[in-house]
Write a protein that holds these residues in place. Structure first.
Motif, PDB file in Angstrom:
ATOM      1  N   MET A 107      30.757  37.896  39.180  1.00 13.40           N
ATOM      2  CA  MET A 107      31.151  38.631  40.374  1.00 13.40           C
ATOM      3  C   MET A 107      32.542  38.181  40.837  1.00 13.40           C
ATOM      4  O   MET A 107      33.418  39.011  41.111  1.00 13.40           O
ATOM      5  CB  MET A 107      30.104  38.382  41.471  1.00 13.40           C
ATOM      6  CG  MET A 107      30.270  39.184  42.712  1.00 13.40           C
ATOM      7  SD  MET A 107      28.871  38.956  43.824  1.00 13.40           S
ATOM      8  CE  MET A 107      29.431  37.567  44.770  1.00 13.40           C
ATOM      9  N   ALA A 108      32.760  36.881  40.915  1.00 12.99           N
ATOM     10  CA  ALA A 108      34.057  36.347  41.338  1.00 12.99           C
ATOM     11  C   ALA A 108      35.149  36.697  40.333  1.00 12.99           C
ATOM     12  O   ALA A 108      36.266  37.071  40.716  1.00 12.99           O
ATOM     13  CB  ALA A 108      33.973  34.837  41.531  1.00 12.99           C
ATOM     14  N   LEU A 109      34.842  36.590  39.065  1.00 10.16           N
ATOM     15  CA  LEU A 109      35.825  36.905  38.031  1.00 10.16           C
ATOM     16  C   LEU A 109      36.235  38.375  38.082  1.00 10.16           C
ATOM     17  O   LEU A 109      37.423  38.695  37.960  1.00 10.16           O
ATOM     18  CB  LEU A 109      35.250  36.558  36.652  1.00 10.16           C
ATOM     19  CG  LEU A 109      36.205  36.550  35.486  1.00 10.16           C
ATOM     20  CD1 LEU A 109      37.303  35.527  35.703  1.00 10.16           C
ATOM     21  CD2 LEU A 109      35.451  36.233  34.209  1.00 10.16           C
ATOM     22  N   SER A 110      35.284  39.263  38.299  1.00 15.38           N
ATOM     23  CA  SER A 110      35.614  40.690  38.351  1.00 15.38           C
ATOM     24  C   SER A 110      36.443  41.021  39.588  1.00 15.38           C
ATOM     25  O   SER A 110      37.376  41.823  39.511  1.00 15.38           O
ATOM     26  CB  SER A 110      34.356  41.552  38.287  1.00 15.38           C
ATOM     27  OG  SER A 110      33.516  41.315  39.385  1.00 15.38           O
ATOM     28  N   ILE A 111      36.161  40.395  40.726  1.00 11.49           N
ATOM     29  CA  ILE A 111      36.963  40.683  41.917  1.00 11.49           C
ATOM     30  C   ILE A 111      38.365  40.078  41.774  1.00 11.49           C
ATOM     31  O   ILE A 111      39.346  40.685  42.205  1.00 11.49           O
ATOM     32  CB  ILE A 111      36.257  40.245  43.218  1.00 11.49           C
ATOM     33  CG1 ILE A 111      36.864  40.962  44.437  1.00 11.49           C
ATOM     34  CG2 ILE A 111      36.325  38.774  43.437  1.00 11.49           C
ATOM     35  CD1 ILE A 111      36.601  42.397  44.508  1.00 11.49           C
ATOM     36  N   ILE A 112      38.462  38.913  41.149  1.00 10.93           N
ATOM     37  CA  ILE A 112      39.788  38.335  40.886  1.00 10.93           C
ATOM     38  C   ILE A 112      40.578  39.253  39.960  1.00 10.93           C
ATOM     39  O   ILE A 112      41.767  39.500  40.172  1.00 10.93           O
ATOM     40  CB  ILE A 112      39.668  36.913  40.292  1.00 10.93           C
ATOM     41  CG1 ILE A 112      39.190  35.922  41.362  1.00 10.93           C
ATOM     42  CG2 ILE A 112      40.987  36.452  39.680  1.00 10.93           C
ATOM     43  CD1 ILE A 112      38.799  34.561  40.815  1.00 10.93           C
ATOM     44  N   TYR A 113      39.926  39.784  38.953  1.00  6.94           N
ATOM     45  CA  TYR A 113      40.587  40.699  38.016  1.00  6.94           C
ATOM     46  C   TYR A 113      41.076  41.956  38.732  1.00  6.94           C
ATOM     47  O   TYR A 113      42.199  42.416  38.510  1.00  6.94           O
ATOM     48  CB  TYR A 113      39.643  41.065  36.871  1.00  6.94           C
ATOM     49  CG  TYR A 113      40.299  41.915  35.819  1.00  6.94           C
ATOM     50  CD1 TYR A 113      41.199  41.357  34.916  1.00  6.94           C
ATOM     51  CD2 TYR A 113      40.060  43.280  35.742  1.00  6.94           C
ATOM     52  CE1 TYR A 113      41.822  42.132  33.955  1.00  6.94           C
ATOM     53  CE2 TYR A 113      40.679  44.067  34.790  1.00  6.94           C
ATOM     54  CZ  TYR A 113      41.557  43.488  33.901  1.00  6.94           C
ATOM     55  OH  TYR A 113      42.177  44.256  32.964  1.00  6.94           O
TER      56      TYR A 113
END
Length: 154
Positions: free
Chosen positions: A72-78
């Motif tokens: 979830m965090a990785l996708s929002i950072i992306y």
């Protein structure tokens, strides 16, 4: 546009999975004192599982079952980085300023660095890596402007 759509679906899926996995906090009353941060802010002391906030599900999942919260965090950072690239790609000064925001990632990493849980260690690594990647993008932009284009640094 396809990158946004895929990242958005990954974010939605991982959010729902994190919320579901974090619902385990309701059956672990010994963990309420340490993982029910938002519930304690809203209700003070927690006496039963109905006092647990939905946001605390994410905290519990991030601490003890970090796979989906990390996704979830990785996708929002992306999504944020892709948006910054798309908005600032034609203006080198804004591009460098946007990616110089890597300090924010390092600060987030420092905040969760003291966590004794496995999820805290993974989130520290994720935030530090995102900060390093963002700083590298800013540095590459400076080097590209200075070396390859002969542009003056402003």
């Amino acid at each position: 546009m396809i990158q946004y759509i895929l990242a958005f679906f990954v974010f939605v899926f991982s959010t729902l999975a994190s919320w579901y996995e974090g619902s385990e906090i309701r059956s672990n009353p010994w963990e309420w004192k340490y993982s029910a941060f938002f519930s304690q802010m809203l209700h003070g002391s927690i006496t039963n599982s109905s006092d647990i906030s939905q946001l605390d599900h994410f905290i519990y999942a991030a601490k003890f079952k970090p796979a989906f919260p990390l996704l979830m965090a990785l996708s929002i950072i992306y999504i944020v980085m892709l948006t910054g690239y798309w908005l600032c790609r034609r203006n080198n000064k804004r591009f460098r300023l946007f990616y110089a925001g890597s300090l924010l990632f390092w600060m987030l990493g420092a905040i969760v660095a003291d966590s004794p849980t496995i999820g805290g260690h993974y989130f520290t690594m994720l935030f530090m890596a995102a900060g390093a990647g963002s700083a590298a993008m800013a540095l590459l932009s400076v080097l590209r402007a200075k070396c390859w284009r002969g542009e003056e640094l402003k």
